[in-house]
Design a protein around this motif. Sequence first.
Motif, PDB file in Angstrom:
ATOM      1  N   ALA A  90     -30.583 -28.389   8.543  1.00  0.00           N
ATOM      2  CA  ALA A  90     -31.577 -29.365   8.739  1.00  0.00           C
ATOM      3  C   ALA A  90     -31.153 -30.361   9.578  1.00  0.00           C
ATOM      4  O   ALA A  90     -29.945 -31.114   9.438  1.00  0.00           O
ATOM      5  CB  ALA A  90     -31.868 -30.127   7.147  1.00  0.00           C
TER       6      ALA A  90
ATOM      7  N   LEU B 223     -35.727 -40.008   8.288  1.00  0.00           N
ATOM      8  CA  LEU B 223     -35.099 -39.303   7.512  1.00  0.00           C
ATOM      9  C   LEU B 223     -33.407 -39.597   7.524  1.00  0.00           C
ATOM     10  O   LEU B 223     -33.157 -39.447   8.720  1.00  0.00           O
ATOM     11  CB  LEU B 223     -35.232 -37.897   7.685  1.00  0.00           C
ATOM     12  CG  LEU B 223     -36.756 -37.337   6.943  1.00  0.00           C
ATOM     13  CD1 LEU B 223     -37.113 -35.991   7.736  1.00  0.00           C
ATOM     14  CD2 LEU B 223     -36.810 -37.459   5.627  1.00  0.00           C
TER      15      LEU B 223
ATOM     16  N   PHE C 189     -37.799 -33.937  13.103  1.00  0.00           N
ATOM     17  CA  PHE C 189     -36.903 -33.100  12.029  1.00  0.00           C
ATOM     18  C   PHE C 189     -37.321 -31.618  12.259  1.00  0.00           C
ATOM     19  O   PHE C 189     -38.242 -31.182  12.815  1.00  0.00           O
ATOM     20  CB  PHE C 189     -37.626 -33.452  10.701  1.00  0.00           C
ATOM     21  CG  PHE C 189     -37.648 -32.736   9.718  1.00  0.00           C
ATOM     22  CD1 PHE C 189     -36.411 -32.335   8.979  1.00  0.00           C
ATOM     23  CD2 PHE C 189     -38.482 -31.893   8.916  1.00  0.00           C
ATOM     24  CE1 PHE C 189     -36.021 -31.543   7.966  1.00  0.00           C
ATOM     25  CE2 PHE C 189     -38.456 -30.939   7.847  1.00  0.00           C
ATOM     26  CZ  PHE C 189     -37.175 -30.908   7.278  1.00  0.00           C
TER      27      PHE C 189
ATOM     28  N   ARG D 164     -43.714 -31.576   9.048  1.00  0.00           N
ATOM     29  CA  ARG D 164     -43.191 -32.525   8.105  1.00  0.00           C
ATOM     30  C   ARG D 164     -42.115 -31.916   7.076  1.00  0.00           C
ATOM     31  O   ARG D 164     -41.961 -30.691   7.006  1.00  0.00           O
ATOM     32  CB  ARG D 164     -44.514 -32.858   7.196  1.00  0.00           C
ATOM     33  CG  ARG D 164     -45.469 -33.935   8.096  1.00  0.00           C
ATOM     34  CD  ARG D 164     -46.919 -33.761   7.373  1.00  0.00           C
ATOM     35  NE  ARG D 164     -47.714 -32.414   6.857  1.00  0.00           N
ATOM     36  CZ  ARG D 164     -48.665 -32.642   6.668  1.00  0.00           C
ATOM     37  NH1 ARG D 164     -49.592 -33.712   6.665  1.00  0.00           N
ATOM     38  NH2 ARG D 164     -49.332 -31.394   6.479  1.00  0.00           N
ATOM     39  N   ALA D 165     -41.502 -33.148   6.629  1.00  0.00           N
ATOM     40  CA  ALA D 165     -40.366 -32.669   5.744  1.00  0.00           C
ATOM     41  C   ALA D 165     -41.140 -32.702   4.132  1.00  0.00           C
ATOM     42  O   ALA D 165     -41.881 -33.591   3.755  1.00  0.00           O
ATOM     43  CB  ALA D 165     -39.170 -33.804   5.802  1.00  0.00           C
TER      44      ALA D 165
ATOM     45  N   GLU E  67     -39.650 -27.634   5.350  1.00  0.00           N
ATOM     46  CA  GLU E  67     -40.445 -27.856   6.586  1.00  0.00           C
ATOM     47  C   GLU E  67     -41.933 -27.209   6.436  1.00  0.00           C
ATOM     48  O   GLU E  67     -42.000 -26.074   6.279  1.00  0.00           O
ATOM     49  CB  GLU E  67     -39.732 -27.546   7.873  1.00  0.00           C
ATOM     50  CG  GLU E  67     -40.419 -28.088   9.099  1.00  0.00           C
ATOM     51  CD  GLU E  67     -39.768 -27.497  10.317  1.00  0.00           C
ATOM     52  OE1 GLU E  67     -40.577 -27.420  11.364  1.00  0.00           O
ATOM     53  OE2 GLU E  67     -38.562 -27.087  10.097  1.00  0.00           O
TER      54      GLU E  67
ATOM     55  N   PRO F 129     -42.160 -37.326   9.399  1.00  0.00           N
ATOM     56  CA  PRO F 129     -40.953 -37.826  10.210  1.00  0.00           C
ATOM     57  C   PRO F 129     -41.116 -38.662  11.428  1.00  0.00           C
ATOM     58  O   PRO F 129     -40.269 -39.549  12.106  1.00  0.00           O
ATOM     59  CB  PRO F 129     -40.046 -36.535  10.641  1.00  0.00           C
ATOM     60  CG  PRO F 129     -41.158 -35.609  10.864  1.00  0.00           C
ATOM     61  CD  PRO F 129     -42.173 -35.861   9.799  1.00  0.00           C
TER      62      PRO F 129
ATOM     63  N   PHE G 115     -31.949 -33.829  11.899  1.00  0.00           N
ATOM     64  CA  PHE G 115     -32.732 -35.395  11.725  1.00  0.00           C
ATOM     65  C   PHE G 115     -32.316 -36.037  13.217  1.00  0.00           C
ATOM     66  O   PHE G 115     -31.091 -36.140  13.429  1.00  0.00           O
ATOM     67  CB  PHE G 115     -32.904 -36.295  10.700  1.00  0.00           C
ATOM     68  CG  PHE G 115     -32.475 -35.475   9.302  1.00  0.00           C
ATOM     69  CD1 PHE G 115     -33.464 -34.427   8.881  1.00  0.00           C
ATOM     70  CD2 PHE G 115     -31.539 -36.003   8.668  1.00  0.00           C
ATOM     71  CE1 PHE G 115     -33.152 -33.623   7.827  1.00  0.00           C
ATOM     72  CE2 PHE G 115     -31.434 -35.396   7.357  1.00  0.00           C
ATOM     73  CZ  PHE G 115     -32.054 -33.958   6.903  1.00  0.00           C
TER      74      PHE G 115
ATOM     75  N   LEU H   7     -35.075 -28.572   0.173  1.00  0.00           N
ATOM     76  CA  LEU H   7     -35.604 -29.504   1.350  1.00  0.00           C
ATOM     77  C   LEU H   7     -36.665 -28.214   2.088  1.00  0.00           C
ATOM     78  O   LEU H   7     -36.272 -27.234   2.580  1.00  0.00           O
ATOM     79  CB  LEU H   7     -34.883 -29.904   2.394  1.00  0.00           C
ATOM     80  CG  LEU H   7     -35.097 -30.682   3.621  1.00  0.00           C
ATOM     81  CD1 LEU H   7     -35.821 -32.022   3.228  1.00  0.00           C
ATOM     82  CD2 LEU H   7     -34.029 -30.990   4.472  1.00  0.00           C
TER      83      LEU H   7
END
Length: 279
Positions: free
Chosen positions: A130, A68, A142, A196-197, A191, A63, A132, A189
């Motif tokens: 989540a 994102l 993120f 990182r996503a 992490e 990210p 961003f 989704l």
Amino acid sequence: MKIARLTAALPGAITACLLLAAPVAVATESPWIPLGGGLELGRFPLAGSGPAPAQVQVLRVDPRRWELTLHGLPSGGSVGYTAREWSRREGLVAAINAGMYQEDYRTHSGYMRADGTVFSRGTNGYLSAAAFDPVDPKDPPFRIFDLDDEPLASVLPRYRRVVQNLRMIKRPGVNRWTSQERRWSEAALGEDREGRALLIFCGAPLPLDRLIDALLALPLGLVAAQHLEGGTQAQLFVAAGGLTLELAGWYEAVFPAPDPNRQAWPIPNVIGVRARDGR
């Protein structure tokens, strides 16, 4: 999917196979395909007792190098777009469901806000958010928050884009899904340990608690994850690094087998990946 219901027509471009038992992670030498600096696609087979292994596909996004985004439908107008169409409209290199939606086919089932627009104000018992685009650049770009540890009210002032969904994995890597026998394809989704996503898609209809165990056994470094969508509405689209991938799921109670001639259904909200300025 609409709340408490997995319905709709079966989309195309499906890479799914039905397993009859809990999947087991299978090691591979080179699972990651580079699509650009900080963007990689991983393909991981999950061996089970079926005739062929299922496959989990994961888009890993740094990210700090990729933006994102979060997109939803304004009031009135369209009933939604496929993940591919969302990507074309918003200039995205990838798109995945942003979460389940209500009976009106457009309103996200939890809280959802992006860049000053609140698409859904309703909060519920979902324990994952989540976030961003932090207000303070010192915050992670993120983060998946466990709302029983950090309430939504404490997250909202810190991030411009926030979406609340059902929790799959609690930090630092605990399966929080109750054991079940219902099976569906999954868009999720995650992490990882490096922040990182992970945009996760499994086309095979599996009991979600068993899929989560398999994901935790893979070399993904998962520390948190949330359920985005299941069944026929689950989608992932990627167009980057010379690769184009369109995946959509199915639900074993609705259709006995994938139909490659069906097209992906419109969905009202997506999480997107877009090149940052200067790339």
